[in-house]
Design a protein around this motif. Sequence first.
Motif, mmCIF file in Angstrom:
data_model
loop_
_atom_site.group_PDB
_atom_site.id
_atom_site.type_symbol
_atom_site.label_atom_id
_atom_site.label_comp_id
_atom_site.label_asym_id
_atom_site.label_seq_id
_atom_site.Cartn_x
_atom_site.Cartn_y
_atom_site.Cartn_z
ATOM 1 N N THR A 133 0.888 -1.161 0.000
ATOM 2 C CA THR A 133 0.000 0.000 0.000
ATOM 3 C C THR A 133 0.931 1.217 0.000
ATOM 4 O O THR A 133 2.146 1.063 0.010
ATOM 5 C CB THR A 133 -0.934 0.058 1.232
ATOM 6 O OG1 THR A 133 -0.229 0.601 2.346
ATOM 7 C CG2 THR A 133 -1.517 -1.308 1.570
ATOM 8 N N TYR A 188 3.451 -2.344 3.791
ATOM 9 C CA TYR A 188 2.854 -3.555 3.205
ATOM 10 C C TYR A 188 1.765 -4.098 4.130
ATOM 11 O O TYR A 188 1.884 -4.023 5.357
ATOM 12 C CB TYR A 188 3.923 -4.626 2.975
ATOM 13 C CG TYR A 188 4.645 -4.456 1.655
ATOM 14 C CD1 TYR A 188 5.570 -3.424 1.484
ATOM 15 C CD2 TYR A 188 4.386 -5.300 0.572
ATOM 16 C CE1 TYR A 188 6.218 -3.245 0.276
ATOM 17 C CE2 TYR A 188 5.036 -5.130 -0.645
ATOM 18 C CZ TYR A 188 5.944 -4.106 -0.794
ATOM 19 O OH TYR A 188 6.571 -3.927 -1.996
ATOM 20 N N GLY A 189 0.699 -4.639 3.528
ATOM 21 C CA GLY A 189 -0.370 -5.244 4.293
ATOM 22 C C GLY A 189 -0.421 -6.746 4.072
ATOM 23 O O GLY A 189 0.045 -7.258 3.055
ATOM 24 N N ILE A 245 -7.746 -3.419 10.134
ATOM 25 C CA ILE A 245 -8.326 -2.404 9.254
ATOM 26 C C ILE A 245 -8.870 -3.108 8.015
ATOM 27 O O ILE A 245 -8.203 -3.968 7.439
ATOM 28 C CB ILE A 245 -7.254 -1.375 8.841
ATOM 29 C CG1 ILE A 245 -6.767 -0.592 10.072
ATOM 30 C CG2 ILE A 245 -7.795 -0.427 7.770
ATOM 31 C CD1 ILE A 245 -5.562 0.302 9.805
ATOM 32 N N THR A 250 -7.436 6.109 7.990
ATOM 33 C CA THR A 250 -8.359 5.056 8.406
ATOM 34 C C THR A 250 -9.432 5.685 9.277
ATOM 35 O O THR A 250 -9.119 6.420 10.211
ATOM 36 C CB THR A 250 -7.606 3.967 9.194
ATOM 37 O OG1 THR A 250 -6.677 3.326 8.319
ATOM 38 C CG2 THR A 250 -8.565 2.928 9.762
ATOM 39 N N LEU A 272 -15.051 -5.530 19.050
ATOM 40 C CA LEU A 272 -15.556 -4.155 19.192
ATOM 41 C C LEU A 272 -16.808 -3.969 18.328
ATOM 42 O O LEU A 272 -17.031 -4.704 17.367
ATOM 43 C CB LEU A 272 -14.491 -3.140 18.753
ATOM 44 C CG LEU A 272 -13.190 -3.111 19.558
ATOM 45 C CD1 LEU A 272 -12.200 -2.138 18.911
ATOM 46 C CD2 LEU A 272 -13.474 -2.691 20.998
ATOM 47 N N VAL A 304 -15.780 -0.597 13.344
ATOM 48 C CA VAL A 304 -14.871 -1.185 12.367
ATOM 49 C C VAL A 304 -14.021 -0.074 11.747
ATOM 50 O O VAL A 304 -14.509 1.023 11.480
ATOM 51 C CB VAL A 304 -15.635 -1.968 11.269
ATOM 52 C CG1 VAL A 304 -16.605 -1.079 10.494
ATOM 53 C CG2 VAL A 304 -14.657 -2.648 10.298
ATOM 54 N N GLU A 363 2.414 4.037 8.995
ATOM 55 C CA GLU A 363 1.066 3.563 8.765
ATOM 56 C C GLU A 363 0.064 4.727 8.661
ATOM 57 O O GLU A 363 0.386 5.875 8.963
ATOM 58 C CB GLU A 363 0.629 2.614 9.893
ATOM 59 C CG GLU A 363 1.525 1.401 10.081
ATOM 60 C CD GLU A 363 2.708 1.677 10.987
ATOM 61 O OE1 GLU A 363 3.033 2.862 11.231
ATOM 62 O OE2 GLU A 363 3.311 0.697 11.461
HETATM 63 O O1 TXA Z 1 -1.312 1.998 6.949
HETATM 64 C C1 TXA Z 1 -1.959 1.143 7.546
HETATM 65 O O2 TXA Z 1 -2.920 1.427 8.277
HETATM 66 C C2 TXA Z 1 -1.541 -0.320 7.355
HETATM 67 C C3 TXA Z 1 -1.795 -0.701 5.912
HETATM 68 C C4 TXA Z 1 -1.545 -2.157 5.643
HETATM 69 O O3 TXA Z 1 -3.094 -0.326 5.549
HETATM 70 N N1 TXA Z 1 -2.248 -1.165 8.244
HETATM 71 C C5 TXA Z 1 -2.009 -1.194 9.595
HETATM 72 O O4 TXA Z 1 -2.762 -2.103 10.285
HETATM 73 O O5 TXA Z 1 -1.179 -0.486 10.134
HETATM 74 P P1 TXA Z 1 -2.407 -2.579 11.759
HETATM 75 O O6 TXA Z 1 -3.305 -3.733 12.003
HETATM 76 O O7 TXA Z 1 -0.953 -2.823 11.875
HETATM 77 O O8 TXA Z 1 -2.850 -1.394 12.672
HETATM 78 C C6 TXA Z 1 -4.236 -1.106 12.841
HETATM 79 C C7 TXA Z 1 -4.427 -0.167 13.993
HETATM 80 C C8 TXA Z 1 -4.170 -0.852 15.313
HETATM 81 O O9 TXA Z 1 -3.558 0.070 16.203
HETATM 82 C C9 TXA Z 1 -5.572 -1.215 15.784
HETATM 83 O O10 TXA Z 1 -5.666 -1.360 17.178
HETATM 84 C C10 TXA Z 1 -6.384 -0.035 15.270
HETATM 85 O O11 TXA Z 1 -5.810 0.257 14.023
HETATM 86 N N2 TXA Z 1 -7.817 -0.377 15.083
HETATM 87 C C11 TXA Z 1 -8.348 -1.241 14.194
HETATM 88 N N3 TXA Z 1 -9.687 -1.310 14.340
HETATM 89 C C12 TXA Z 1 -10.011 -0.467 15.339
HETATM 90 C C13 TXA Z 1 -11.258 -0.099 15.980
HETATM 91 N N4 TXA Z 1 -12.413 -0.612 15.604
HETATM 92 N N5 TXA Z 1 -11.198 0.802 16.994
HETATM 93 C C14 TXA Z 1 -10.009 1.337 17.379
HETATM 94 N N6 TXA Z 1 -8.822 1.021 16.810
HETATM 95 C C15 TXA Z 1 -8.814 0.130 15.821
#
Ligand code: TXA
Length: 359
Positions: free
Chosen positions: A34, A38-39, A66, A99, A116, A119, A181
């Motif tokens: 991305t 990377y995802g 996400i 996001t 939760l 989303v 990110e």
């Molecule tokens: O840039 C990015 O966001 C990358 C690329 C791949 O898109 N993805 C990423 O995902 O960093 P991840 O899983 O490493 O981090 C997601 C973050 C985490 O801190 C998670 O706790 C938070 O987003 N998160 C996800 N869903 C949530 C929700 N419903 N409420 C609060 N925080 C949430």
Amino acid sequence: ETEYIIVDPLKPDQNALKKGARLLQQGEVVAFPTETVYGLGANALDVQAVKKIYLAKGRPSDNPLIVHVADREQLIPLVKEVPEKAYDLIDKFWPGPLTLIFPKSALVPGEVTAGLDTVAVRMPKHPVALALIKEANVPVAAPSANASGKPSPTEGKHVWADLNGKIPLVLDGGATKVGVESTVLDVTGDLPLILRPGGVTREELQSTIGPVEYDPGLTEKKVPRAPGMKYTHYSPEADVVLITGEAKERKEKMKRLFLHLTQEGKKVALLLSEETQKEMTGQIVPYYQEVLGSRQDLSGIAHRLFSAFRNCDLSGAEIILIEEFSHQGMGAAVMNRIRKAAGGVQDAPLTIDMGDLDD
Ligand code: TXA
Ligand code: MG
């Protein structure tokens, strides 16, 4: 058993995309680039597929994912409603490193959101990611494609180093542009809250929707609202020490600490600005060193930070001294990641009494 396909980031090969899309449809996981990092993706509506993400990464199951979409139509079935402010943000920042948190619909499995009732959704700004999601025709749940605890991958080879043998496919589209990110923003309440600083700055958000605050849990001793922010993420194997203060002070502290640690037989790496590096040239010879860029160029620093952490580990360094940067603009994300990597350690390793350093 992990297939590694190099694709042109701007004009990705159709066969590679089809292969990735087919795997997603079959309930498999696929690593893809991305614009941020990377995802590691899976069909967000397939519980078994989502479980494979947690397994491959070794990720705690209380950390939600996400969901990535390729167009706005894909968002609607995932959410109960789209808050007014979210529409303005989507208009302005999607596709891009933002996001948004929505109240979730019944369609989204609890495995994706870690139980939760909200989303997280984003539309990535990368031709490979967008084409892959479109071709698969499913929303794609994807955390960063690193092994849990490691810095997020900004190059295909980082994914390979962490997940080789654990996933069927890596699509390598070169180095990612942003390097940190996405910003995670909660717009479900009256006052929008940044749960994780990232590729879109607070300043940019405010110019679109007015006042935006940081989640107090990011800095104070409170539980952060993004479950992922409570982990010491993004940390290299080596101990990281953040060097704080004004430019001149940082340079002196860094030099002094470097000499002290080196005398103790430690292998010390330096991550520093171009400006500090220039001033220290000829004064010390680090075990390993990487210049992250000019202090003024915070986007450049963000772009290089995670790969620099990984390179320090590859060099065999035991301690990384990294200097503080501005907290403004992209500096907020940069400093958040550095602080997390340092785990609160500032100006001296925990094992050293600052008194030792006075000469
Ligand atoms: O840039 C990015 O966001 C990358 C690329 C791949 O898109 N993805 C990423 O995902 O960093 P991840 O899983 O490493 O981090 C997601 C973050 C985490 O801190 C998670 O706790 C938070 O987003 N998160 C996800 N869903 C949530 C929700 N419903 N409420 C609060 N925080 C949430
Ligand atoms: Mg991550």
